[in-house]
Design an enzyme around this catalytic site. Structure first.
Site, PDB file in Angstrom:
ATOM      1  N   HIS A 158      -7.480  -5.475   0.284  1.00  0.00           N
ATOM      2  CA  HIS A 158      -6.404  -4.497   0.420  1.00  0.00           C
ATOM      3  C   HIS A 158      -5.468  -5.121   1.658  1.00  0.00           C
ATOM      4  O   HIS A 158      -5.987  -4.753   2.817  1.00  0.00           O
ATOM      5  CB  HIS A 158      -6.702  -3.199   0.566  1.00  0.00           C
ATOM      6  N   SER A 161       0.959  -1.245  -0.035  1.00  0.00           N
ATOM      7  CA  SER A 161       0.081  -0.031  -0.098  1.00  0.00           C
ATOM      8  C   SER A 161       0.777   1.191  -0.205  1.00  0.00           C
ATOM      9  O   SER A 161       1.824   1.349  -0.932  1.00  0.00           O
ATOM     10  CB  SER A 161      -0.980  -0.149   1.279  1.00  0.00           C
TER      11      SER A 161
END
Ligand code: GCU
Length: 416
Positions: free
Chosen positions: A396, A254
């Site tokens: 995610h 990320s």
């Protein structure tokens, strides 16, 4: 009276003009809560990676390394991430081994807590890294260097109490060690806060010129500061005899996937690079305007990038670079770009295409990239070349599936 009517008419026209574009405005792929669709990707043109800023085609490796690559690094530095200024007062590093545990994980590994203190007359800051290396191998180990969200001053990197073989942060440490890899943890927020907006504490003040109290528009934002920390950790690793500093794979998820790419693009000592769902300002292409875009990034996280980046909000077309060129700066070193199929905010297709377009440079350097312009099906990992990609089911996060692929890829490329 007549004047009032005219005013009313003018006001009505103004309202109409303002209302009209909104009414006709369809949801866009960059909006927060929308269904993002490939059909809504606007037409776009990518800057050609193998043409210099002066318009000269780059056709051989030497020209790439001597001219085009440094040019791209300078553009990414000055326009997007921000460059690290030369400090007026030299910044010194004092290294201290705070703790050594030779019986980590039941004696399988040695864990060292190492403090890197950066200091000059303007201040001092401590970066505390962890170095975990397998015991009994009798030689320096290759390692994964993890840009980490969690700090190293608490128990975040202890063995997980309920998941044998894992650290609390989800790293499958057992598997790493069994395959001969160590782990180096570099916490992101020792040098700069996650969403820093003041830059009055942390690493920045050490680099300020007399009277300066905020980075210039082209100077380092948060991601660049994290990347700088990665390189300082590498400086230390070069002196640690338990670690083979020529076999360091850098990994980030990320925001820290963005940081991992920027670290390794600049610092060629990193032998292999992995970004997991790094998305916007990571692997994903700006010009597709899919998921997070510049406007979202610079409003929600104002200084992850440098201030110059904000000039390209709602105007990515004007940005003279795109992220495939950042990935290209990693060539010829092995690169793994990983996406999550439900993580559309990070634009899996844009991440793939970026790796695909970067492959032009891998090919120039005699390496095998991702030739197809079509991303593989979800759940299929393309790992046989020097540029690898997968888009696994799910969102995610970094999952055991991701780690399995990363480990196999690193094993193949870093094995001795
Ligand atoms: C947000 C942000 C992303 C970032 C992510 C993360 O979603 O928009 O750019 O990658 O946070 O760091 O988890």
């Amino acid at each position: 009276m007549k004047l009032q009517w005219l005013r009313l008419l003018a006001w009505g026209m103004a309202c109409l003009l303002r209302v009209h574009p909104v009414a006709a405005d369809e949801p866009k792929n960059h909006d927060l809560d929308v269904i993002r669709e490939e059909s809504k990707v606007p037409p776009y043109r990518l800057p050609p990676v193998l043409v210099s800023a002066e318009g000269r085609p780059i056709t051989d490796p030497q020209d790439w390394f001597q001219n085009r690559r440094p040019q791209l690094i300078a553009l990414f530095g000055n326009l997007l991430y921000g460059v690290v200024p030369s400090p007026e007062v030299p910044v010194r590093t004092t290294t201290e081994l705070l703790k050594t545990d030779r019986r980590f994980l039941g004696g399988q590994a040695t864990r060292k807590d190492v403090q890197l203190r950066f200091h000059n007359a303007r201040g001092e800051v401590d970066l505390r890294i962890l170095v975990i290396t397998p015991n009994g191998s009798g030689k320096p180990s290759p390692v994964f260097l993890l840009h980490s969200f969690s700090g190293t001053r608490d128990d975040g990197h202890d063995p997980h109490p309920e998941r044998p073989g894992f650290l609390r942060n989800g790293v499958p440490i057992q598997e790493l060690l069994q395959r001969g890899f160590g782990l180096v943890v570099v916490p992101q927020s020792d040098l700069v806060r996650h969403n820093e907006v003041e830059f009055l504490k942390g690493i920045h003040p050490l680099f300020y010129r007399e009277g300066q109290s905020f980075p210039q528009s082209y100077e380092w934002g948060v991601i660049s500061a994290v990347a700088w920390g990665g390189s300082r950790a590498m400086d230390y690793l070069e002196s640690d005899t338990d670690v083979d500093a020529r076999r360091v794979a850098i990994l980030g998820h990320s925001k820290l996937g963005k940081a991992a790419l920027w670290t390794a693009a600049q610092d060629t000592r990193f032998a292999l690079v992995i970004s997991a769902q790094s998305g916007c300002a990571g692997a994903a292409l700006w010009k597709r305007d899919f998921g997070e875009n510049m406007e979202k990034m610079v409003t929600r996280f104002p200084y992850w990038l440098c201030r110059n980046a904000a000039r390209f909000a709602r105007n990515e077309a004007d940005l003279p670079i795109d992220q495939h060129e950042l990935l290209a700066c990693i060539a010829p070193r092995p690169l793994y770009v990983a996406s999550g199929a439900e993580d559309l905010w990070a634009d899996p297709v844009g991440e793939y295409l970026s790796a695909h377009h970067a492959s032009e440079v891998y090919r120039l350097l005699g390496k095998k990239g991702l030739d197809s312009p079509t991303p593989p099906p979800v759940g299929t990992a393309l790992t046989e070349g020097d540029v690898a990609y997968h888009n696994r089911p799910g969102g995610h996060s970094v999952e055991p599936y991701d780690w399995r692929q990363f480990l196999a890829f690193a094993e193949r490329h870093l094995r001795r």
